[in-house]
Design a protein around this motif. Structure first.
Motif, short mmCIF file in Angstrom:
data_model
loop_
_atom_site.label_atom_id
_atom_site.label_comp_id
_atom_site.label_asym_id
_atom_site.label_seq_id
_atom_site.Cartn_x
_atom_site.Cartn_y
_atom_site.Cartn_z
N GLU A 1 0.82 -1.21 0.00
CA GLU A 1 0.00 0.00 0.00
C GLU A 1 0.85 1.26 0.00
O GLU A 1 0.40 2.31 -0.43
N THR B 1 -4.66 4.63 -1.76
CA THR B 1 -4.84 3.78 -0.59
C THR B 1 -5.38 4.61 0.56
O THR B 1 -5.42 5.85 0.49
N TRP C 1 -4.50 3.08 3.76
CA TRP C 1 -3.90 2.28 4.82
C TRP C 1 -2.41 2.50 5.06
O TRP C 1 -1.86 1.96 6.01
N SER C 2 -1.70 3.23 4.24
CA SER C 2 -0.24 3.27 4.34
C SER C 2 0.26 4.09 5.53
O SER C 2 -0.22 5.19 5.79
N GLN D 1 2.00 -2.31 4.97
CA GLN D 1 0.63 -2.72 4.66
C GLN D 1 0.60 -3.30 3.24
O GLN D 1 1.25 -2.76 2.34
N TYR D 2 -0.15 -4.37 3.07
CA TYR D 2 -0.14 -5.09 1.80
C TYR D 2 -1.56 -5.45 1.36
O TYR D 2 -2.37 -5.91 2.16
N ARG D 3 -1.82 -5.24 0.07
CA ARG D 3 -3.09 -5.65 -0.53
C ARG D 3 -2.91 -7.03 -1.15
O ARG D 3 -1.96 -7.25 -1.91
N VAL E 1 -6.48 -6.64 2.96
CA VAL E 1 -5.35 -5.78 3.30
C VAL E 1 -4.81 -6.21 4.66
O VAL E 1 -5.56 -6.29 5.64
N ASP F 1 -2.10 -5.46 7.67
CA ASP F 1 -1.35 -4.36 8.24
C ASP F 1 -0.41 -4.88 9.33
O ASP F 1 -0.86 -5.33 10.39
N TYR G 1 -8.93 -5.21 6.33
CA TYR G 1 -9.96 -5.05 5.30
C TYR G 1 -10.08 -6.35 4.54
O TYR G 1 -9.09 -7.05 4.29
#
Length: 448
Positions: free
Chosen positions: A111, A221, A223-224, A375-377, A411, A413, A424
Motif C-alpha cells: 500500500e 490507498t 492504509w499506508s 501494509q499489503y493488498r 489488506v 497491516d 480489510y
C-alpha cells in the motif's frame, strides 16, 4: 369374477405407474440435491483455498526481516504465488500491474506504493489520472472535519440534494469504496478500463482503449503508514530539534555539527532531511556529502509522530504514482524505476536517490517518501475443478464443465494494534477468474 380381477389389475397398474413417477421425481430431486451439495462443497473448498492464499501472503511478509522493501523482494513477484496445488484445486496471489510489458505478476501489492487519500495534498491529488478540481476539492471536503466546501468541492449541502440523500463524512476515508460517494467520482474514474482488476485488458475491455488503466483504485490507498524509526528499531532524530549530543550519537562529526548549527542559525529549519545535502545553486552549505548522506539518512526525520502516515515507498511505487510527487518529471520517474531494479541495488534509505537525481530535485519530494512498506493488498484466488476452465483447448467433453472459484481482496497491516492483522476484506468473486490456468504462458507470466 373375471371382471373384478380386471379392475384390480387396472388399479395395480395405475398404482405401479404412480409409484414409478414418484420414484423418478424423488431420484430427480435427489440428483438436484446431490448436485447442489457438490457445488456447495466445491464453493467451500474454493473459499478455503483463497484463505490459504491470504495466509501464505501474510506469513511471507511477516517473515520479511529486511529493513526496507523493494521490487526484488520475495513477496513482490514470485512463481511461488502462482497456482499452488492443494487437493483437487489450487490457489494464487495475483499482483495486478499496469505497465507496458503486459505480464501478470504473482505476489502482493504494498500500500505504500500508492497515494494515501487521507493525507495527499491537493497538488498531489491533481496529478492522478482523470483528476479534476471538482473531484480533488470534494475528496478533501469529504475527509476534513469542517463543513466548509472548497472552491470546487462539496459538503453535506450538496449530498443532501441527491436521491437518496446522505451527508459528507467529514472524517478520514476508511475504505477505497467510500470514494464512490464523493462528488464527481464515477465507476470509470474509480476502476478504469480494467473491469476485472487483473492488470490486463481482455477483449471486452479493449473497446474503451488499448492501454491498461488502473483507475484510482490501483493508485490510491487509505492504509499506508511507516515507523518513524531506523532500520534497527531506534528512534529517529528530528533534524530541526536535535541537540549536538544527539547529532553526535547519530554519527555526525564535529565539523558537520557546526555546519548544521550554522544553518539553523542563519537559514532557519531544514525543509527536509534532503536539505542536509545543501544547495550549490543558492550557496547553502552541505552538512553531509552524498556518501555520508547515504550512510546516515535513515537516522533523521522531520516529525516526531510515530507511525508516520501516507509516505510513498520510492522503491516500489509505479510510474503513475511517482509522477504525482512534487518535482518528479517523466524523465526522473523513468530513471528511478530503472535504477531500483538493478541487481544488488542498496535501496535501504533515500540516499540511493542521490545517484539518480540532484540534491535540489530530491529536496522537492523527500518529505513524501519512504523506503519501507508495512501494509499489503492481497488479491487471492482459490479454485476447484478442471484446470482449463473455459479454455477452447479443453477436451470437448470438458469444455462445458465449469470450475468453481473464490476471489478475495484483503489488506494486511503489520503495524496494526495490538498486533498485525487483516484490516480489510471483501469477496470479489463477482469479478470472475482473473487468469486462465490453462494458458500455456502461465508460468512464463512471472515477470523477471
Amino acid at each position: 369374477m373375471n371382471r373384478r380381477r380386471g379392475v384390480a389389475l387396472i388399479v395395480v397398474l395405475w398404482l405401479t405407474a404412480a409409484l414409478t413417477l414418484l420414484m423418478y421425481a424423488f431420484l430427480g430431486e435427489m440428483q438436484v440435491e446431490y448436485s447442489l451439495a457438490g457445488s456447495y462443497g466445491d464453493e467451500k473448498k474454493a473459499e478455503q483455498l483463497a484463505w490459504s492464499a491470504i495466509d501464505l501472503a501474510c506469513v511471507t511478509v511477516d517473515n520479511d526481516t529486511q529493513g526496507w522493501q523493494g521490487p526484488n523482494d520475495y513477496w513482490y513477484n514470485n512463481p511461488r504465488f502462482y497456482e499452488t496445488s492443494f487437493g483437487d484445486g489450487a490457489y494464487s496471489v495475483l499482483h495486478p500491474t499496469y505497465e507496458d510489458d503486459g505480464k501478470l505478476r504473482w505476489g502482493l501489492e504494498d500500500e505504500a506504493s500508492k497515494i494515501n487519500l487521507n493525507y495527499a495534498t491537493k497538488e498531489v491529488l491533481m496529478k492522478l489520472p482523470r483528476m479534476t478540481e471538482e473531484v480533488a476539492d470534494s475528496i478533501i471536503d469529504w475527509r476534513d472535519a469542517d463543513s466548509n466546501p472548497g472552491p470546487s468541492g462539496a459538503e453535506s449541502g450538496y449530498y443532501q440534494g441527491l436521491t437518496p440523500p446522505y451527508t459528507a463524512k467529514n472524517a478520514p476515508f476508511e475504505t477505497l469504496e467510500e470514494l464512490l460517494f464523493v462528488r464527481g467520482i464515477t465507476h470509470e474514474i474509480m476502476y478504469g478500463r480494467d473491469l476485472n482488476l487483473n492488470g490486463r485488458l481482455e477483449p471486452g475491455e479493449r473497446d474503451s482503449g488499448a492501454t491498461p488503466d488502473p483507475g484510482l483504485y490501483g493508485l490510491v490507498t487509505v492504509w499506508s503508514s511507516d515507523k518513524n524509526q531506523t532500520q534497527d528499531g531506534q528512534k529517529r532524530i528530528n533534524v530541526n530539534t536535535a541537540t549536538p549530543q544527539q547529532l553526535q550519537q547519530a554519527g555526525l562529526t564535529q565539523p558537520e555539527i557546526q555546519v548544521h548549527a550554522a544553518h539553523l542559525l542563519t537559514q532557519g529549519p531544514f525543509p527536509s532531511v534532503a536539505h542536509l545535502l545543501g544547495n550549490p545553486a543558492t550557496g547553502l552549505p552541505a552538512v553531509l556529502t552524498k556518501e555520508r548522506f547515504k550512510l546516515l539518512a535513515d537516522k533523521f526525520t522531520m516529525v516526531d509522530t510515530d507511525p508516520v502516515p501516507g509516505l510513498v515507498n520510492i522503491n516500489t511505487a509505479p510510474l503513475q504514482v511517482l509522477l504525482c510527487l512534487p518535482g518528479i518529471t517523466q524523465d526522473i520517474a523513468i530513471k528511478i524505476t530503472g535504477a531500483r531494479t538493478v541487481a544488488g541495488a542498496d535501496l535501504s534509505n533515500m540516499g540511493w536517490l542521490t545517484d539518480v537525481v540532484t540534491p535540489v530535485q530530491l529536496q522537492q519530494f523527500a518529505n513524501f517518501i519512504t523506503c519501507r512498506s508495512y501494509q499489503y493488498r492481497i488479491h487471492a484466488v482459490g479454485r476447484v475443478g478442471p484446470v482449463w476452465w473455459n479454455a477452447t483447448s479443453a477436451p470437448p467433453d470438458q469444455q462445458q464443465r465449469p470450475g468453481v472459484i473464490k476471489r478475495m481482496i484483503a489488506v494486511y497491516d503489520r503495524l496494526a494494534k495490538p498486533k498485525p492483522r487483516i484490516v480489510y476484506w471483501k469477496d470479489a468473486t463477482k469479478l470472475g477468474m482473473p487468469y486462465d490456468p490453462a494458458d500455456p504462458d502461465g508460468p512464463e507470466q512471472v515477470s523477471k
